[in-house]
Scaffold this motif. Structure first.
Motif, mmCIF file in Angstrom:
data_model
loop_
_atom_site.group_PDB
_atom_site.id
_atom_site.type_symbol
_atom_site.label_atom_id
_atom_site.label_comp_id
_atom_site.label_asym_id
_atom_site.label_seq_id
_atom_site.Cartn_x
_atom_site.Cartn_y
_atom_site.Cartn_z
ATOM 1 N N ARG A 1 -10.375 -9.347 -8.331
ATOM 2 C CA ARG A 1 -9.192 -8.911 -7.604
ATOM 3 C C ARG A 1 -8.146 -8.550 -8.631
ATOM 4 N NH1 ARG A 1 -7.591 -12.264 -2.706
ATOM 5 N NH2 ARG A 1 -6.272 -13.213 -4.269
ATOM 6 N N GLN A 2 -7.838 -7.294 -8.709
ATOM 7 C CA GLN A 2 -6.861 -6.791 -9.659
ATOM 8 C C GLN A 2 -5.467 -6.928 -9.070
ATOM 9 O OE1 GLN A 2 -8.486 -6.833 -12.161
ATOM 10 N NE2 GLN A 2 -8.933 -4.796 -12.887
ATOM 11 N N PRO A 3 -4.440 -6.949 -9.914
ATOM 12 C CA PRO A 3 -3.083 -6.951 -9.375
ATOM 13 C C PRO A 3 -2.838 -5.682 -8.559
ATOM 14 C CG PRO A 3 -3.060 -7.491 -11.705
ATOM 15 C CD PRO A 3 -4.455 -7.042 -11.367
ATOM 16 N N ASN A 4 -2.335 -5.862 -7.341
ATOM 17 C CA ASN A 4 -1.961 -4.735 -6.504
ATOM 18 C C ASN A 4 -0.838 -4.001 -7.222
ATOM 19 O OD1 ASN A 4 -0.361 -3.254 -4.513
ATOM 20 N ND2 ASN A 4 -1.686 -4.217 -2.989
ATOM 21 N N LEU A 5 -1.005 -2.708 -7.438
ATOM 22 C CA LEU A 5 -0.018 -1.947 -8.199
ATOM 23 C C LEU A 5 1.318 -1.827 -7.472
ATOM 24 C CD1 LEU A 5 -2.362 0.822 -9.634
ATOM 25 C CD2 LEU A 5 -1.582 -1.273 -10.741
ATOM 26 N N SER A 6 1.330 -2.116 -6.174
ATOM 27 C CA SER A 6 2.585 -2.092 -5.419
ATOM 28 C C SER A 6 3.284 -3.451 -5.432
ATOM 29 C CB SER A 6 2.330 -1.682 -3.964
ATOM 30 O OG SER A 6 1.839 -0.374 -3.900
ATOM 31 N N SER A 7 2.516 -4.533 -5.198
ATOM 32 C CA SER A 7 3.122 -5.859 -5.053
ATOM 33 C C SER A 7 2.997 -6.739 -6.293
ATOM 34 C CB SER A 7 2.473 -6.592 -3.880
ATOM 35 O OG SER A 7 1.134 -6.930 -4.202
ATOM 36 N N GLY A 8 2.020 -6.447 -7.161
ATOM 37 C CA GLY A 8 1.779 -7.283 -8.331
ATOM 38 C C GLY A 8 0.914 -8.500 -8.034
ATOM 39 N N GLN A 9 0.579 -8.743 -6.763
ATOM 40 C CA GLN A 9 -0.244 -9.878 -6.366
ATOM 41 C C GLN A 9 -1.732 -9.525 -6.472
ATOM 42 O OE1 GLN A 9 1.060 -12.933 -5.541
ATOM 43 N NE2 GLN A 9 2.923 -11.932 -6.258
ATOM 44 N N PRO A 10 -2.607 -10.531 -6.737
ATOM 45 C CA PRO A 10 -4.050 -10.258 -6.762
ATOM 46 C C PRO A 10 -4.520 -9.708 -5.418
ATOM 47 C CG PRO A 10 -3.589 -12.441 -7.623
ATOM 48 C CD PRO A 10 -2.309 -11.924 -7.022
ATOM 49 N N ASP A 11 -5.339 -8.705 -5.466
ATOM 50 C CA ASP A 11 -5.778 -8.046 -4.248
ATOM 51 C C ASP A 11 -7.147 -7.426 -4.499
ATOM 52 O OD1 ASP A 11 -5.647 -7.145 -1.668
ATOM 53 O OD2 ASP A 11 -3.770 -6.053 -1.927
ATOM 54 N N GLY A 12 -7.909 -7.213 -3.467
ATOM 55 C CA GLY A 12 -9.195 -6.548 -3.605
ATOM 56 C C GLY A 12 -9.863 -6.354 -2.266
ATOM 57 N N VAL A 13 -10.481 -5.196 -2.087
ATOM 58 C CA VAL A 13 -11.190 -4.858 -0.862
ATOM 59 C C VAL A 13 -12.494 -4.209 -1.265
ATOM 60 C CG1 VAL A 13 -11.146 -3.401 1.200
ATOM 61 C CG2 VAL A 13 -9.052 -4.483 0.416
ATOM 62 N N LEU A 14 -13.592 -4.593 -0.610
ATOM 63 C CA LEU A 14 -14.862 -3.915 -0.827
ATOM 64 C C LEU A 14 -15.095 -3.019 0.381
ATOM 65 C CD1 LEU A 14 -18.085 -5.359 -2.275
ATOM 66 C CD2 LEU A 14 -18.121 -3.594 -0.543
ATOM 67 N N SER A 15 -14.943 -1.738 0.190
ATOM 68 C CA SER A 15 -15.079 -0.772 1.271
ATOM 69 C C SER A 15 -15.943 0.386 0.785
ATOM 70 C CB SER A 15 -13.697 -0.257 1.673
ATOM 71 O OG SER A 15 -13.823 0.762 2.627
ATOM 72 N N VAL A 16 -16.990 0.689 1.557
ATOM 73 C CA VAL A 16 -17.899 1.788 1.225
ATOM 74 C C VAL A 16 -17.844 2.801 2.352
ATOM 75 C CG1 VAL A 16 -20.328 2.402 0.913
ATOM 76 C CG2 VAL A 16 -19.416 0.346 -0.163
ATOM 77 N N GLN A 17 -17.695 4.069 2.008
ATOM 78 C CA GLN A 17 -17.659 5.120 3.020
ATOM 79 C C GLN A 17 -19.067 5.552 3.418
ATOM 80 O OE1 GLN A 17 -14.839 7.451 0.578
ATOM 81 N NE2 GLN A 17 -13.738 7.736 2.500
ATOM 82 N N ARG A 18 -19.955 5.666 2.451
ATOM 83 C CA ARG A 18 -21.330 6.055 2.773
ATOM 84 C C ARG A 18 -22.254 5.766 1.595
ATOM 85 N NH1 ARG A 18 -18.368 10.481 2.392
ATOM 86 N NH2 ARG A 18 -18.807 11.977 0.777
ATOM 87 N N ILE A 19 -23.525 5.676 1.921
ATOM 88 C CA ILE A 19 -24.576 5.494 0.924
ATOM 89 C C ILE A 19 -25.562 6.637 1.128
ATOM 90 C CG2 ILE A 19 -26.441 4.021 0.086
ATOM 91 C CD1 ILE A 19 -24.853 1.647 1.260
#
Length: 100
Positions: free
Chosen positions: A64-82
């Motif tokens: 979870r990288q720092p959210n570039l807007s809030s500075g807080q750790p954040d992360g989402v695993l989202s896939v559009q297609r395979i």
């Protein structure tokens, strides 16, 4: 995953994305999806020239990288297609699809 010689995972990059580990048949690689702006339809992982057989792809949110807007750790695993098949012949699984 069905038999094939290639696989491509397409998803998003952005401020809430983080690090993903992609495993292909037991070999892992890491992709950082952090970006100042939301980018859709980005190739997150691609392998071609594989032996024609069944392959296993696993995606795991590992950082979870720092959210570039809030500075807080954040992360989402989202896939559009395979996309998979003989050298990516055009078979797609879309978000929410399931396969064995």
């Amino acid at each position: 995953m069905p038999d094939g010689t290639g696989v491509e995972v397409v998803g998003t990059k952005g401020v809430k994305r983080g690090l993903i580990s992609f495993g292909l048949d037991g070999t892992n690689s890491t992709f950082d999806r952090t970006s100042q702006q939301l980018v859709c339809n980005d190739v997150l992982f691609k392998k071609t020239g594989l032996p024609y057989q069944q392959h296993t792809v696993v995606a795991t949110l590992i950082g979870r990288q720092p959210n570039l807007s809030s500075g807080q750790p954040d992360g989402v695993l989202s896939v559009q297609r395979i996309r998979y098949g003989p050298e990516l012949s055009g078979i797609f699984l879309t978000h929410g699809s399931r396969f064995n």
